[in-house]
Design a protein around this motif. Structure first.
Motif, short mmCIF file in Angstrom:
data_model
loop_
_atom_site.label_atom_id
_atom_site.label_comp_id
_atom_site.label_asym_id
_atom_site.label_seq_id
_atom_site.Cartn_x
_atom_site.Cartn_y
_atom_site.Cartn_z
N SER A 18 0.63 5.38 -1.86
CA SER A 18 0.43 6.63 -1.50
C SER A 18 1.86 7.46 -1.86
N GLU A 73 -5.12 -3.65 0.24
CA GLU A 73 -4.50 -4.80 1.14
C GLU A 73 -5.15 -6.14 1.07
N GLU A 82 -1.27 4.72 6.84
CA GLU A 82 -0.36 3.52 6.62
C GLU A 82 -0.22 2.50 7.90
N VAL A 138 0.75 -1.27 0.15
CA VAL A 138 -0.15 -0.14 -0.03
C VAL A 138 0.73 1.15 0.11
N TYR A 157 -6.86 1.94 0.93
CA TYR A 157 -5.99 1.08 1.66
C TYR A 157 -6.33 -0.29 1.85
#
Length: 292
Positions: free
Chosen positions: A115, A247, A201, A111, A243
């Motif tokens: 970003s 994942e 995160e 992830v 996110y």
């Protein structure tokens, strides 16, 4: 007379540009961006664009910020951002890679890769490359285009995605270099957004509520939403969802963990809840996605 209307640009239109190679699931490469029709109004890109200028010069504004591109510059435009006032010299040439966010999520394996690129492109939409970096990008572009053109290659799709992943890692090294050299001071809004992403995160697997992130940042959820929307054109909920879904994709694709284990790891109350959430965002159930 100023035209304030914003039009949407899609990858389908880019397929018609000269010398374009494309994958039907969301990737286009072209070295003839100069053949693209000049937009007559503000244009919102519904894809990610990464390009390196080879010749000539171009200028445009992105989200009202003026940009100039010259030979050796790498430019980024993330999805949803608005390009306006585009002008290019007659000899303008660049190597251009365009892909949907969905396609990008299909080959990234962490992830943070998502970003880091999006955050970097917001603050550094145009970056001068070193001679070595210019050669690296050119080599990737030519190799990826060659493999895309080889429609008889049995592993064409995964091979192209593997090459793109390698290229994005090399471009992440450019991000690392530029950020180490940078001394630009961030505004308070940019600092809040960066801290939100850092918290996200670290905690997205267990924390899915905007209010939790606002509390950690000592601001109200409303103020956090306003800042995040202003800086990134996405809401905090959209960032959290992206996110979590990415994942889930990675865990389904690259691990042998059961859906029950993934449900627990992503802090969903049960498999049924995860299934509905995943299908709402991806279009298929977790088990169907894994079979694909």
């Amino acid at each position: 007379m100023v035209n304030n209307r914003i039009t949407d640009a899609t990858l389908e239109e880019a397929k018609q540009w000269g010398n374009a190679e494309y994958m039907t699931d969301g990737l286009i490469l072209t070295d003839r961006i100069n053949e693209a029709p000049i937009p007559q109004s503000s244009t919102r890109l519904n894809f990610i664009l990464m390009a390196m200028c080879k010749k000539g010069k171009a200028q445009y504004s992105i989200d009202t910020r003026q940009q100039v591109v010259k030979p050796g510059d790498l430019l980024f435009v993330s999805e949803r951002h608005v390009v306006d006032n585009y002008e290019a010299s007659p000899d303008f040439e660049c190597l251009c890679i365009m892909l949907t966010t969905e396609y990008y999520h299909g080959f990234v394996q962490d992830v943070k890769n998502v970003s880091s690129l999006l955050l970097f492109s917001m603050n550094n939409p145009v970056v001068p490359l070193t001679n070595k970096e210019i050669q690296v990008f050119t080599n990737y572009f030519e190799t990826i285009r060659e493999k895309m053109a080889d429609t008889n290659h049995h592993y064409r799709s995964p091979l192209v995605k593997a090459l793109l992943l390698a290229m994005f890692y090399d471009m992440s090294n450019v991000i690392y270099r530029v950020e180490r050299q940078g001394n630009r001071k961030h505004t308070r809004a940019e600092a809040i957004f960066a801290n939100f992403i850092r918290l996200l995160e670290e905690n997205f697997r267990t924390q899915h509520r905007v209010s939790w992130y606002a509390e950690q940042l000592c601001i109200t959820p409303k103020y956090l939403s306003e800042i995040v929307k202003k800086i990134s054109l996405r809401t905090p909920n959209e960032w959290i969802d992206s996110y979590v879904i990415l994942e889930a994709r990675v865990l389904l694709k690259n691990t042998t963990k059961s859906i029950k284990e993934i449900t627990d790891e992503l802090n969903f109350p049960n498999q049924s809840f995860l299934g509905k959430y995943f299908k709402e965002h991806v279009g298929v159930s977790p088990s169907e996605y894994r079979k694909r």
